[in-house]
Write a protein that holds these residues in place. Structure first.
Motif, mmCIF file in Angstrom:
data_model
loop_
_atom_site.group_PDB
_atom_site.id
_atom_site.type_symbol
_atom_site.label_atom_id
_atom_site.label_comp_id
_atom_site.label_asym_id
_atom_site.label_seq_id
_atom_site.Cartn_x
_atom_site.Cartn_y
_atom_site.Cartn_z
ATOM 1 N N ASP A 315 0.830 -1.202 0.000
ATOM 2 C CA ASP A 315 0.000 0.000 0.000
ATOM 3 C C ASP A 315 0.867 1.256 0.000
ATOM 4 O OD1 ASP A 315 -2.306 -1.505 -0.010
ATOM 5 O OD2 ASP A 315 -2.605 -1.390 2.163
ATOM 6 N N LYS A 318 2.294 1.598 -3.562
ATOM 7 C CA LYS A 318 1.244 1.972 -4.523
ATOM 8 C C LYS A 318 0.862 3.436 -4.392
ATOM 9 C CE LYS A 318 -0.794 -2.659 -4.796
ATOM 10 N NZ LYS A 318 -1.936 -3.514 -4.367
ATOM 11 N N SER A 319 1.000 3.996 -3.210
ATOM 12 C CA SER A 319 0.616 5.395 -2.996
ATOM 13 C C SER A 319 1.600 6.384 -3.599
ATOM 14 C CB SER A 319 0.473 5.669 -1.502
ATOM 15 O OG SER A 319 1.726 5.641 -0.843
#
Length: 320
Positions: A315, A318-319
């Motif tokens: 996560d 991906k950010s």
């Protein structure tokens, strides 16, 4: 003009190369090294010479901000002292009884039953890579990653596939491109993001199968010819580089590896990918630019239980 991130990467690489060119710990500016061991009490022991039995021993204690700490960070050269000696802080001591170069206590396994599970193949040097296998665990790990069969069906595109054996001691893989041919040409934030997500995916597959890699480092990464896909290899789950602080740095096998130790090593892989190189020593300071500095810091938290799990790491990446 290249983006600021790419300029930062090039600057960090040039800075590290300056340190690398200036050190006399390793060749070409130093003597021939025949062994190195990192002790748990943060001492690095080097052996120099052609014959390990008669090698000169130099032990350097990691004390940041002193001569010995600067030597291990490639900031200052090793003192020009003859014989066996130790550098501790700013003091150099003779070592009257130098330790011998340690030998691993890991003998090769009996591979007969493990190899019997593999089909015999005729390797093509243009298409295949051949490796001498020492441990049955490596064969077992590859089979787990491809549904229990060989060649089987890979559970992850980011783990190298075992194709079979070509002798009683040699196993065969599809041939990929070594990291030296790829990573030094790359400076793109988008490429690093893609590679890191692939590493996380491959590592998640291993962990889901109960496999702790134990030796996740840039030397154990391969690439497809186009450089788009990263491949994890060397699934021995044995000796390992032992970077994570919780790992016992002795020579025995049961060193305390966990999935969190692999996550620490994932942080080291990110650093090496960005520098386009492998670190000479784990004490070398390898800062990386944001946004990856935050991810490396999270992976390398000295408290294993505070390192994020792979889902959280994915996560974070991906950010970006």
């Amino acid at each position: 003009m290249p983006p600021p991130f790419e300029e930062a990467v090039k600057g960090l690489r040039a800075r590290y190369q300056t340190f690398r060119d200036g050190t006399n710990i390793f060749s070409p500016n130093g003597r021939q090294i025949c062994g190195m061991h990192i002790e748990r009490i943060e001492r690095v022991v080097f052996w120099y010479g052609e014959d390990p039995k008669s090698a000169t021993c130099i032990r350097v204690v990691d004390r940041p901000g002193t001569l010995s700490g600067d030597i291990l960070r490639l900031l200052k050269p090793m003192p020009a002292v003859h014989g066996n000696f130790e550098v501790d802080g700013n003091t150099v001591y003779p070592i009257p009884y130098p330790p011998p170069l340690p030998e691993s206590d890991e003998a090769a396994d009996d591979l007969s039953s493990a190899m019997a599970r593999l089909p015999l193949v005729s390797p093509d040097p243009d298409k295949h890579h051949i490796k001498r296998v020492k441990y049955a665990s490596e064969i077992s790990n590859y089979l787990k990653c491809q549904g229990g069969d060989c060649p089987g069906k890979p559970k992850s595109p980011n783990i190298v596939q075992l194709l079979g054996r070509c002798s009683d001691t040699d196993i065969v893989f599809k041939k990929y491109v070594p990291r030296q041919a790829i990573i030094y040409r790359v400076h793109s934030q988008a490429t690093y993001k893609r590679w890191i997500l692939q590493l996380i995916q491959g590592l998640a597959c291993l962990h889901s199968l109960g496999i702790v890699h134990r030796d996740l480092r840039v030397e154990n990464l391969l690439f497809t010819k186009d450089g788009n896909t990263i491949i994890i290899c060397d699934l021995e789950s044995h000796w390992g580089i032992r970077r994570a602080p919780e790992i016992d740095r002795g020579i025995h096998l049961d060193a305390g590896w966990t999935k969190k130790s692999d996550i620490y090593d994932l942080g080291s892989c990110i650093q090496a990918l960005i520098y386009g190189n492998a670190p000479l020593l784990p004490t070398v300071e390898w800062p990386v630019p944001e946004p990856f500095a935050t991810i490396v810091e999270a992976c390398q938290n000295v408290r294993p239980w505070q390192r994020p799990n792979l889902t959280k790491l994915a996560d974070m990446v991906k950010s970006i």
